[in-house]
Design an enzyme around this catalytic site. Structure first.
Site, PDB file in Angstrom:
ATOM      1  N   ARG A 148       0.830  -1.220   0.000  1.00 57.64           N
ATOM      2  CA  ARG A 148       0.000   0.000   0.000  1.00 57.64           C
ATOM      3  C   ARG A 148       0.851   1.251   0.000  1.00 57.64           C
ATOM      4  O   ARG A 148       0.667   2.153  -0.828  1.00 57.64           O
ATOM      5  CB  ARG A 148      -0.889   0.007   1.258  1.00 57.64           C
ATOM      6  N   ARG A 230      10.117  -0.170   9.396  1.00 56.47           N
ATOM      7  CA  ARG A 230      10.359  -0.680  10.752  1.00 56.47           C
ATOM      8  C   ARG A 230      11.858  -0.656  11.022  1.00 56.47           C
ATOM      9  O   ARG A 230      12.668  -0.898  10.127  1.00 56.47           O
ATOM     10  CB  ARG A 230       9.871  -2.135  10.887  1.00 56.47           C
ATOM     11  N   GLU A 259      13.642   1.661  20.104  1.00 56.54           N
ATOM     12  CA  GLU A 259      12.943   2.948  20.195  1.00 56.54           C
ATOM     13  C   GLU A 259      12.595   3.261  21.645  1.00 56.54           C
ATOM     14  O   GLU A 259      12.085   2.391  22.341  1.00 56.54           O
ATOM     15  CB  GLU A 259      11.685   2.913  19.340  1.00 56.54           C
ATOM     16  N   HIS A 277       9.345   8.230  15.003  1.00 58.85           N
ATOM     17  CA  HIS A 277       8.257   7.302  14.644  1.00 58.85           C
ATOM     18  C   HIS A 277       6.905   8.030  14.537  1.00 58.85           C
ATOM     19  O   HIS A 277       5.929   7.666  15.203  1.00 58.85           O
ATOM     20  CB  HIS A 277       8.167   6.148  15.655  1.00 58.85           C
TER      21      HIS A 277
HETATM   22  P1  NAD Z   1       1.825  -3.921   2.880  1.00 62.75           P
HETATM   23  O1  NAD Z   1       1.586  -5.207   3.556  1.00 62.75           O
HETATM   24  O2  NAD Z   1       0.715  -3.286   2.109  1.00 62.75           O
HETATM   25  O3  NAD Z   1       3.075  -4.094   1.879  1.00 62.75           O
HETATM   26  C1  NAD Z   1       4.282  -4.706   2.230  1.00 62.75           C
HETATM   27  C2  NAD Z   1       4.937  -5.164   0.929  1.00 62.75           C
HETATM   28  O4  NAD Z   1       6.246  -5.640   1.230  1.00 62.75           O
HETATM   29  C3  NAD Z   1       4.185  -6.301   0.222  1.00 62.75           C
HETATM   30  O5  NAD Z   1       3.898  -5.976  -1.138  1.00 62.75           O
HETATM   31  C4  NAD Z   1       5.160  -7.485   0.308  1.00 62.75           C
HETATM   32  O6  NAD Z   1       5.088  -8.332  -0.833  1.00 62.75           O
HETATM   33  C5  NAD Z   1       6.483  -6.770   0.372  1.00 62.75           C
HETATM   34  N1  NAD Z   1       7.549  -7.589   0.915  1.00 62.75           N
HETATM   35  C6  NAD Z   1       7.500  -8.507   1.923  1.00 62.75           C
HETATM   36  N2  NAD Z   1       8.721  -9.042   2.119  1.00 62.75           N
HETATM   37  C7  NAD Z   1       9.559  -8.439   1.229  1.00 62.75           C
HETATM   38  C8  NAD Z   1      10.944  -8.559   0.939  1.00 62.75           C
HETATM   39  N3  NAD Z   1      11.698  -9.436   1.595  1.00 62.75           N
HETATM   40  N4  NAD Z   1      11.470  -7.764  -0.016  1.00 62.75           N
HETATM   41  C9  NAD Z   1      10.703  -6.882  -0.712  1.00 62.75           C
HETATM   42  N5  NAD Z   1       9.365  -6.746  -0.515  1.00 62.75           N
HETATM   43  C10 NAD Z   1       8.808  -7.512   0.463  1.00 62.75           C
HETATM   44  O7  NAD Z   1       2.407  -2.931   3.995  1.00 62.75           O
HETATM   45  P2  NAD Z   1       2.288  -1.334   4.077  1.00 62.75           P
HETATM   46  O8  NAD Z   1       1.010  -0.954   4.721  1.00 62.75           O
HETATM   47  O9  NAD Z   1       2.658  -0.773   2.758  1.00 62.75           O
HETATM   48  O10 NAD Z   1       3.431  -1.043   5.167  1.00 62.75           O
HETATM   49  C11 NAD Z   1       4.811  -1.097   4.811  1.00 62.75           C
HETATM   50  C12 NAD Z   1       5.682  -0.880   6.036  1.00 62.75           C
HETATM   51  O11 NAD Z   1       5.404   0.386   6.639  1.00 62.75           O
HETATM   52  C13 NAD Z   1       5.491  -1.894   7.163  1.00 62.75           C
HETATM   53  O12 NAD Z   1       6.756  -2.254   7.685  1.00 62.75           O
HETATM   54  C14 NAD Z   1       4.762  -1.122   8.245  1.00 62.75           C
HETATM   55  O13 NAD Z   1       5.021  -1.647   9.516  1.00 62.75           O
HETATM   56  C15 NAD Z   1       5.352   0.237   8.050  1.00 62.75           C
HETATM   57  N6  NAD Z   1       4.552   1.310   8.656  1.00 62.75           N
HETATM   58  C16 NAD Z   1       5.242   2.237   9.390  1.00 62.75           C
HETATM   59  C17 NAD Z   1       4.543   3.281   9.991  1.00 62.75           C
HETATM   60  C18 NAD Z   1       5.271   4.322  10.796  1.00 62.75           C
HETATM   61  O14 NAD Z   1       4.675   4.917  11.668  1.00 62.75           O
HETATM   62  N7  NAD Z   1       6.535   4.584  10.520  1.00 62.75           N
HETATM   63  C19 NAD Z   1       3.144   3.344   9.852  1.00 62.75           C
HETATM   64  C20 NAD Z   1       2.482   2.402   9.070  1.00 62.75           C
HETATM   65  C21 NAD Z   1       3.207   1.370   8.459  1.00 62.75           C
END
Ligand code: NAD
Length: 524
Positions: A148, A230, A259, A277
């Protein structure tokens, strides 16, 4: 219908609920009061303050849905809710745009040295020449993880006239055709080509230290790297060295290995931007969380299925009694398969045998298998409701069938998965505990849990011993061992359960042994 808003949420969500239900807002309700009154409500909205323990849920006789405005559901006993037939939903997508925008902000802040320039002006300095920046236009953006958030970052970078490439080994090219990005097979090729690298993968054993010393070596000297995903995906020691020795242009982090990152040596560097964060923290994300939570409740009140259910969908009681014992093995076998197979899964053939073939609808079992397959590689909540949609969007074709000829076990689930480069066949069942009973042509008796190891090797004397010795050298105790072979001196398979997570360097060392074809660490 009666709804309790137990934690403060945006008023738009409350207004939407008031159109369809009696809404009580009590954001100071105590656990004792909640335990006494929860049975009056059909739905409850919480954030992180309210803890929905088993004791409280056990009293929730009329509750149909728990809506968490936000992502984490650590404050909800989801198992207790599931066994009481209460849906638990969250609003994970409410932060997607917010995080993507923060990644853009960090990209610009790094490229234009905004944070350090701001500090300089506030220190009464006017160091114009010190802050020579870099344009984003015509630069190559490398996105790691095309879920996403990754997709939303690309949309925004197009407006900056950047070229985008991406690495996501779990997505087929057709899944990203609408985003308009080239998927690159090898992460190293992305790292070599990109001027800006932005990370949007979940933290998994595979992505821990995804960016380490070796990866910094191959990046361009002026590359910038951003991590809003993360902590732990970038190795902070390697990042410190790369920045200190100007091996890359700069970095920006919103997330850290620990963190808060107390007294980190990264603090002494000028070419890094750090935020605490906050990538998901905007008013809009909070408002959207409230609106999505309210929408989910309204769907349930209309008798429809909400989008973000984290636990099971309702199935009729008779079917549920038959399938319930097999839900665990289905999810476990899916998780095992997802980690044991190489390449992108294209096709999944699932055959239900024995008692399970006799029920009308095995859908919930197939959904549990998909949930198991998808959850190790996705950060979003994959559940029995959304797993088929996610699988379809990722190009996985599912073929289901029934067979009624099981003799030893009441029921068996047979799965054949095919990828671009591999095929894996598994059989599983449940006899007091989940069991994998066949892997490809080999009969095994394996309890899929904890840390596991699977290896294919040539069946010649000494190979099992060499593998065992390497586990010993890494101080990893082997709990159980199963071996099978097609014929004497032919191909053999080994499945171990071990006491610790298997490090990549151990599987690499095992793969280097002569006569070993493959070695994979699995975490269930
Ligand atoms: P999502 O599940 O929609 O997408 C994750 C993508 O990563 C998927 O398409 C998956 O196929 C891919 N993936 C998995 N393993 C992989 C690898 N080894 N190499 C390459 N691609 C790989 O997740 P999202 O909602 O887009 O979130 C992405 C990241 O953002 C997550 O780690 C989430 O925890 C983080 N996040 C951080 C915050 C923040 O406050 N900083 C907030 C929301 C989400």
């Amino acid at each position: 219908m009666k709804v309790l808003i137990a934690d403060s949420i945006d008023k738009k969500g409350i207004e939407n609920l008031e159109e369809v239900a009696d809404v009580v807002v009590d954001t100071k309700i105590t656990p004792e009061e909640l335990a006494k009154t929860i049975n009056q409500y059909d739905a409850i909205v919480i954030r992180s303050r309210t803890k929905l323990t088993k004791e409280i849920i056990d009293n929730a006789d009329n509750l149909k849905i728990i809506a968490r405005a936000g992502v984490g559901v650590d404050n909800v006993d989801v198992d207790a809710a599931t066994s009481k037939g209460i849906m638990v939903v969250n609003t994970a997508e409410s932060t997607t745009v917010t995080v993507a925008e923060h990644a853009m902000g960090l990209m610009l802040a790094s490229a234009r040295k905004i944070a350090i320039a701001d500090k300089s002006v506030k220190d009464n300095k006017w160091e114009k020449s010190k802050f020579m920046g870099t344009e984003l236009k015509n630069k190559t953006l490398g996105v790691l993880g095309m879920g996403r958030i990754g997709s939303q970052v690309i949309n925004r970078c197009k407006a900056f006239e950047m070229d985008a490439i991406a690495y996501d080994p779990y997505l087929p090219p057709e899944a990203v055709k609408d985003v308009g990005v080239e998927l690159i097979e090898d992460v190293k090729d992305v790292l070599k080509q990109a001027d800006f690298i932005t990370i949007h993968v979940p933290l998994t054993p595979e992505t821990r230290n995804l960016i380490d010393e070796e990866e910094f070596e191959i990046m361009k000297d002026d590359a910038f790297i951003i991590n809003c995903a993360r902590g732990g995906i970038i190795n902070e020691d390697a990042l410190f060295t790369a920045l200190k020795e100007n091996k890359i242009g700069g970095a920006a982090l919103d997330v850290y290995e620990v963190e808060p990152p107390k007294d980190s040596k990264l603090f002494e560097l000028d070419n890094i931007v750090l935020t605490p964060h906050i990538a998901a923290s905007t008013k809009e994300a909070q408002r959207d969380a409230a609106i999505i939570a309210a929408d989910e409740i309204v769907e349930v009140f209309k008798g429809k299925t909400p989008k973000n259910v984290l636990n099971m969908p309702a199935v009729d009681a008779t079917t549920f009694q038959i399938v319930k014992p097999y839900l665990n093995i289905c999810e476990k076998i899916g998780k095992f398969l997802s980690q044991a197979i190489k390449g992108k899964i294209r096709e999944l053939e699932i055959i239900y045998c024995g008692e399970l073939a006799e029920i009308n609808n095995q859908e919930i079992l197939s959904r549990s298998i998909l949930q198991g397959i998808l959850s190790p590689v996705l950060n979003r909540a994959v559940n029995t409701i959304n797993a088929p949609t996610i699988a379809k969007s990722r190009g996985i074709a599912i073929i289901e069938g029934k067979q009624c000829d099981v003799s030893t076990y009441d029921s068996v689930i047979k799965i054949k998965a095919t990828t671009d480069e591999d095929t894996l066949y598994l059989e599983g069942t449940e006899v007091l505990e989940p069991k994998i009973i066949k892997i490809n042509d080999y009969v095994v008796d394996v309890k899929p849990e904890g840390n596991m190891f699977i290896s294919k090797y040539k069946d010649i004397p000494g190979t099992i011993g060499s593998i065992g010795s390497l586990f010993g050298e890494h101080d990893i105790n082997i709990g159980t061992m199963q071996v099978g072979r097609d014929k004497e001196s032919g191909e053999a398979i080994m499945v171990l359960t071990v006491d610790h997570e298997i490090p990549d360097n151990l599987t690499d060392e095992i793969k280097k042994l002569s006569n070993v074809y493959d070695a994979i660490g699995i975490k269930l």
